[in-house]
Motif scaffolding. Structure first.
Motif, short mmCIF file in Angstrom:
data_model
loop_
_atom_site.label_atom_id
_atom_site.label_comp_id
_atom_site.label_asym_id
_atom_site.label_seq_id
_atom_site.Cartn_x
_atom_site.Cartn_y
_atom_site.Cartn_z
N SER A 1 35.40 14.00 71.15
CA SER A 1 34.05 14.53 71.35
C SER A 1 33.62 15.37 70.15
CB SER A 1 34.01 15.38 72.63
OG SER A 1 34.97 16.41 72.58
N ASN A 2 34.58 16.02 69.50
CA ASN A 2 34.35 16.70 68.22
C ASN A 2 35.21 16.00 67.18
OD1 ASN A 2 34.12 18.35 65.99
ND2 ASN A 2 35.28 20.06 66.86
N ILE B 1 39.52 7.80 73.88
CA ILE B 1 40.76 7.31 73.27
C ILE B 1 41.27 6.09 74.04
CG2 ILE B 1 43.19 7.87 72.82
CD1 ILE B 1 42.16 10.83 72.43
N ILE B 2 41.26 6.17 75.36
CA ILE B 2 41.71 5.04 76.17
C ILE B 2 40.90 3.78 75.86
CG2 ILE B 2 41.79 4.12 78.53
CD1 ILE B 2 42.54 6.94 79.47
N GLU B 3 39.60 3.92 75.85
CA GLU B 3 38.74 2.75 75.62
C GLU B 3 38.95 2.17 74.22
OE1 GLU B 3 37.06 1.22 78.00
OE2 GLU B 3 38.03 2.75 79.26
N LYS C 1 47.19 5.69 83.62
CA LYS C 1 48.05 5.96 84.77
C LYS C 1 48.21 7.46 85.01
CE LYS C 1 52.45 5.00 84.35
NZ LYS C 1 53.68 4.19 84.17
N ARG C 2 48.16 8.23 83.93
CA ARG C 2 48.37 9.67 84.03
C ARG C 2 47.07 10.47 84.13
NH1 ARG C 2 53.41 11.45 81.69
NH2 ARG C 2 54.83 9.69 81.48
N MET C 3 45.93 9.80 84.14
CA MET C 3 44.64 10.49 84.03
C MET C 3 44.43 11.54 85.12
SD MET C 3 40.83 8.84 83.72
CE MET C 3 41.44 7.60 82.59
N ASP D 1 40.09 17.12 75.57
CA ASP D 1 39.15 17.26 76.68
C ASP D 1 38.94 15.90 77.35
OD1 ASP D 1 36.43 16.01 75.53
OD2 ASP D 1 37.46 17.10 73.92
N ALA D 2 38.33 15.92 78.54
CA ALA D 2 38.19 14.70 79.33
C ALA D 2 37.40 13.61 78.60
CB ALA D 2 37.53 15.02 80.67
N GLU D 3 36.33 13.99 77.93
CA GLU D 3 35.53 12.99 77.21
C GLU D 3 36.35 12.32 76.12
OE1 GLU D 3 31.58 12.69 74.30
OE2 GLU D 3 31.95 14.54 75.44
#
Length: 212
Positions: free
Chosen positions: A91-92, A183-185, A203-205, A176-178
């Motif tokens: 995000s940053n 990163i996953i995508e 899996k760990r989200m 952070d969540a965003e």
């Protein structure tokens, strides 16, 4: 090894399953001149009377065999998929990029086994990698006796009693969540290692962001 609590896997069963999936360990020690030596071999872990034991086999009279005879202290490193993570996905984005990976380090003392111990280790190894197919021609008990005896002259089995085990499952838990979602995508579009890391992060989200 990173000693940061948010990169640590606390579940012993998860750690064991990781070792079971990635048994080709990097074993390192020191020789008589205190020079580092290393070898890579399949290693299996089991619990006996509350102790963690690693077992495997190596060739006799090699530099690592001689070193382990001289110095019983050994480090076994188990590694899994790993991948580059670009800060451009945060995000940053004005931060340093990094690397995500999973690794387990097991320190312990090595000892070498007799012929019966070697037979058991070879039986376990061949059965495991042949999918526990008792009828496979290459499992230990199905090999010709003459061949087995000839082969066993050149190798030796070992056990390592684990005295300390540490791990790093560095999977962007400090983001952070965003950023984590981004990163996953992005990793889903990368090579196989990237996709495996993405799946592990997914899996760990809920554990990382329980309120997300």
């Amino acid at each position: 090894m990173y000693d940061l609590p948010y990169y640590k896997e606390q579940d012993e069963q998860v750690i064991k399953e990781f070792i079971d999936r990635h048994p080709f360990a990097f074993l390192s020690g020191c020789d008589t001149e205190n020079k580092p030596i290393a070898t890579q071999v399949p290693v299996f872990i089991e619990k006996r009377e509350g102790r963690k034991i690693l077992s495997g086999h190596i060739m006799k009279n090699t530099d690592h065999h001689k070193a382990f005879l001289h110095n019983e202290h050994v480090l076994a490193v188990f590694t899994g998929p790993h991948t580059y993570v670009s800060a451009a996905w945060y995000s940053n984005p004005h931060l340093a990029s990094t690397w995500n990976y999973m690794s387990v380090h097991a320190k312990g003392k090595i000892s070498f086994l007799d012929e019966a111990g070697l037979e058991e280790v070879l039986r376990k190894t061949t059965l495991h990698f042949e999918g526990y197919d008792q009828h496979s021609p290459t499992v230990f008990d199905n090999l010709p006796s003459e061949y087995r005896q000839k082969m066993m002259k050149y190798i030796v089995a070992f056990e390592i009693e684990v005295t300390e085990m540490n791990n790093v499952f560095k999977l962007s838990q400090d983001r952070d969540a965003e950023s984590y979602h981004n990163i996953i995508e992005e990793l889903k579009t990368q090579d196989e290692d990237g996709r495996v890391i993405a799946a592990e992060m997914e899996k760990r989200m809920k554990g990382v962001f329980p309120e997300d």
